[in-house]
Enzyme design. Sequence first.
Site, PDB file in Angstrom:
ATOM      1  N   ARG A  73     -22.802  -6.687  41.149  1.00  8.93           N
ATOM      2  CA  ARG A  73     -23.462  -5.390  41.248  1.00  8.93           C
ATOM      3  C   ARG A  73     -24.818  -5.609  41.917  1.00  8.93           C
ATOM      4  O   ARG A  73     -25.503  -6.607  41.657  1.00  8.93           O
ATOM      5  CB  ARG A  73     -23.676  -4.771  39.858  1.00  8.93           C
ATOM      6  CG  ARG A  73     -22.417  -4.227  39.211  1.00  8.93           C
ATOM      7  CD  ARG A  73     -21.866  -2.984  39.933  1.00  8.93           C
ATOM      8  NE  ARG A  73     -20.719  -2.403  39.253  1.00  8.93           N
ATOM      9  CZ  ARG A  73     -19.437  -2.664  39.545  1.00  8.93           C
ATOM     10  NH1 ARG A  73     -19.139  -3.519  40.506  1.00  8.93           N
ATOM     11  NH2 ARG A  73     -18.468  -2.046  38.891  1.00  8.93           N
ATOM     12  N   HIS A 124     -18.813  -3.063  49.570  1.00  8.18           N
ATOM     13  CA  HIS A 124     -18.212  -3.074  48.223  1.00  8.18           C
ATOM     14  C   HIS A 124     -16.682  -3.124  48.322  1.00  8.18           C
ATOM     15  O   HIS A 124     -15.986  -2.244  47.817  1.00  8.18           O
ATOM     16  CB  HIS A 124     -18.677  -1.853  47.417  1.00  8.18           C
ATOM     17  CG  HIS A 124     -18.523  -2.032  45.929  1.00  8.18           C
ATOM     18  ND1 HIS A 124     -19.466  -1.635  45.029  1.00  8.18           N
ATOM     19  CD2 HIS A 124     -17.510  -2.553  45.188  1.00  8.18           C
ATOM     20  CE1 HIS A 124     -19.051  -1.906  43.804  1.00  8.18           C
ATOM     21  NE2 HIS A 124     -17.859  -2.466  43.878  1.00  8.18           N
TER      22      HIS A 124
HETATM   23  P1  NDP Z   1     -15.719 -10.406  32.567  1.00  6.69           P
HETATM   24  O1  NDP Z   1     -16.228  -9.500  31.514  1.00  6.69           O
HETATM   25  O2  NDP Z   1     -14.349 -10.967  32.455  1.00  6.69           O
HETATM   26  O3  NDP Z   1     -16.717 -11.677  32.679  1.00  6.69           O
HETATM   27  C1  NDP Z   1     -18.095 -11.544  32.642  1.00  6.69           C
HETATM   28  C2  NDP Z   1     -18.722 -12.940  32.629  1.00  6.69           C
HETATM   29  O4  NDP Z   1     -20.153 -12.793  32.723  1.00  6.69           O
HETATM   30  C3  NDP Z   1     -18.449 -13.725  31.329  1.00  6.69           C
HETATM   31  O5  NDP Z   1     -18.261 -15.085  31.629  1.00  6.69           O
HETATM   32  C4  NDP Z   1     -19.739 -13.514  30.543  1.00  6.69           C
HETATM   33  O6  NDP Z   1     -20.062 -14.562  29.637  1.00  6.69           O
HETATM   34  C5  NDP Z   1     -20.763 -13.529  31.659  1.00  6.69           C
HETATM   35  N1  NDP Z   1     -22.004 -12.865  31.219  1.00  6.69           N
HETATM   36  C6  NDP Z   1     -22.184 -11.585  30.847  1.00  6.69           C
HETATM   37  N2  NDP Z   1     -23.476 -11.378  30.476  1.00  6.69           N
HETATM   38  C7  NDP Z   1     -24.106 -12.560  30.637  1.00  6.69           C
HETATM   39  C8  NDP Z   1     -25.430 -12.993  30.424  1.00  6.69           C
HETATM   40  N3  NDP Z   1     -26.389 -12.165  29.963  1.00  6.69           N
HETATM   41  N4  NDP Z   1     -25.729 -14.283  30.663  1.00  6.69           N
HETATM   42  C9  NDP Z   1     -24.783 -15.147  31.110  1.00  6.69           C
HETATM   43  N5  NDP Z   1     -23.490 -14.796  31.330  1.00  6.69           N
HETATM   44  C10 NDP Z   1     -23.167 -13.519  31.099  1.00  6.69           C
HETATM   45  O7  NDP Z   1     -15.908  -9.641  33.955  1.00  6.69           O
HETATM   46  P2  NDP Z   1     -15.039  -9.756  35.289  1.00  6.69           P
HETATM   47  O8  NDP Z   1     -14.970 -11.186  35.683  1.00  6.69           O
HETATM   48  O9  NDP Z   1     -13.775  -8.987  35.154  1.00  6.69           O
HETATM   49  O10 NDP Z   1     -15.976  -8.936  36.304  1.00  6.69           O
HETATM   50  C11 NDP Z   1     -17.308  -9.302  36.555  1.00  6.69           C
HETATM   51  C12 NDP Z   1     -18.024  -8.204  37.326  1.00  6.69           C
HETATM   52  O11 NDP Z   1     -17.588  -8.175  38.688  1.00  6.69           O
HETATM   53  C13 NDP Z   1     -17.758  -6.768  36.846  1.00  6.69           C
HETATM   54  O12 NDP Z   1     -18.543  -6.448  35.718  1.00  6.69           O
HETATM   55  C14 NDP Z   1     -18.130  -5.942  38.063  1.00  6.69           C
HETATM   56  O13 NDP Z   1     -19.490  -5.568  37.999  1.00  6.69           O
HETATM   57  C15 NDP Z   1     -17.928  -6.908  39.238  1.00  6.69           C
HETATM   58  N6  NDP Z   1     -16.859  -6.462  40.133  1.00  6.69           N
HETATM   59  C16 NDP Z   1     -17.144  -6.258  41.450  1.00  6.69           C
HETATM   60  C17 NDP Z   1     -16.149  -5.861  42.306  1.00  6.69           C
HETATM   61  C18 NDP Z   1     -16.422  -5.678  43.768  1.00  6.69           C
HETATM   62  O14 NDP Z   1     -15.549  -5.208  44.500  1.00  6.69           O
HETATM   63  N7  NDP Z   1     -17.593  -6.039  44.258  1.00  6.69           N
HETATM   64  C19 NDP Z   1     -14.786  -5.641  41.845  1.00  6.69           C
HETATM   65  C20 NDP Z   1     -14.583  -5.922  40.453  1.00  6.69           C
HETATM   66  C21 NDP Z   1     -15.596  -6.306  39.637  1.00  6.69           C
HETATM   67  P3  NDP Z   1     -19.082 -14.904  28.388  1.00  6.69           P
HETATM   68  O15 NDP Z   1     -17.914 -15.640  29.011  1.00  6.69           O
HETATM   69  O16 NDP Z   1     -19.910 -15.781  27.529  1.00  6.69           O
HETATM   70  O17 NDP Z   1     -18.709 -13.581  27.770  1.00  6.69           O
HETATM   71  C1  OXD Z   2     -15.009  -2.686  39.838  1.00  4.99           C
HETATM   72  C2  OXD Z   2     -15.438  -2.473  41.211  1.00  4.99           C
HETATM   73  O1  OXD Z   2     -15.862  -2.833  38.953  1.00  4.99           O
HETATM   74  O2  OXD Z   2     -14.588  -2.041  42.025  1.00  4.99           O
HETATM   75  O3  OXD Z   2     -13.798  -2.733  39.602  1.00  4.99           O
HETATM   76  O4  OXD Z   2     -16.580  -2.749  41.554  1.00  4.99           O
END
Ligand code: NDP
Ligand code: OXD
Length: 306
Positions: A221, A269
């Site tokens: 993001r 995006h």
């Molecule tokens: P998940 O919820 O599966 O994973 C999130 C990861 O981030 C976990 O490993 C979590 O740690 C870690 N995390 C969260 N908060 C913190 C913190 N404060 N400090 C350190 N680590 C942290 O999410 P996804 O992998 O499914 O997706 C990640 C992000 O990708 C989404 O939230 C979205 O914003 C973005 N996205 C972007 C897209 C695009 O097209 N650009 C498409 C899809 C998603 P822990 O393992 O300890 O819980």
């Molecule tokens: C998502 C994205 O969060 O498309 O799935 O960014």
Amino acid sequence: MRVCLCYPDADPAPWLSALRLHLPGAVIESWQPGAAMADYAVAWAPPQQFIDEQTRLKALFNIGAGVDRLLQLRLPAQLRVVCLDDAGMAVQMAEYVCHAVLRHFREFAAYEAQARLGQWQQRAPRARADFTVGIMGLGVLGTRVAQALRVFEYPLLGWSRSARQLDGVACFAGASALPQFLAACQVLVCLLPLTPDTQDLLGRARLEQLPRGAYLVNVARGALVVEDDLLALLGSGHLAGATLDVFRSEPLSAAHPLWRHPAVQVTPHISAQTLEAQSILQIAGKILALERGAAVAGVVDLARGY
Ligand code: NDP
Ligand code: OXD
């Protein structure tokens, strides 16, 4: 069972027909103000009125992996929010990040510039062992990206909130480990959710902890990165470049300097797009599982923000 769809940005027709196909017997309608109470909602960026009216939901399925926009609304604390859990996004993300990392490591931008001038000139190979790639966020998408990057034999690091173990990845956890993690990353890939803890995480102070000449890939993001600080550090040469798929304000305005920066690759995006068929199949499967009383993956912890 009644399911309502609230997807203001998209044509609802294909979603409605596919949901009806996978959930025969359910009443499936687009939400309108004043609509009947539904058991389940399938939504992306719904208005507050939708949340305020739909007070009997057994679950709200977010049409995306990131729930940051949804969590800006006032939600009942007991609402079960379920996000997309891969649904075809992880392989796209792996593809996008590998492309960005390989393009940087193999200096394809320089070769493309040479090719435009008709210059046949080989550059010295870079040392793979010195090219450490760090992934912030080791969830569904970060884990898949790490697996894909392993094939190329770069040293891999990962950082998450809680301690994780991933084959071939040296894992760091928590805020106290962040400086050590950042100091070792030649490439930093950001795959964190946007939460109050991660907003503006990559401002000047943290980006300066990366080694001189580091490269940033942000596919999470835009608000995780302070764009003015990024531009300043690109200008000073502390950072070599960036591949950015997400921005603080989207669409990125035509006048924004990131579009024209020679060391920045901008995409709109698209690193991992929601795939309609796979998403609907996943959501319908989870609705049926919840109806049977089974647990489902992707349930969001509202207090944690992801
Ligand atoms: P998940 O919820 O599966 O994973 C999130 C990861 O981030 C976990 O490993 C979590 O740690 C870690 N995390 C969260 N908060 C913190 C913190 N404060 N400090 C350190 N680590 C942290 O999410 P996804 O992998 O499914 O997706 C990640 C992000 O990708 C989404 O939230 C979205 O914003 C973005 N996205 C972007 C897209 C695009 O097209 N650009 C498409 C899809 C998603 P822990 O393992 O300890 O819980
Ligand atoms: C998502 C994205 O969060 O498309 O799935 O960014």
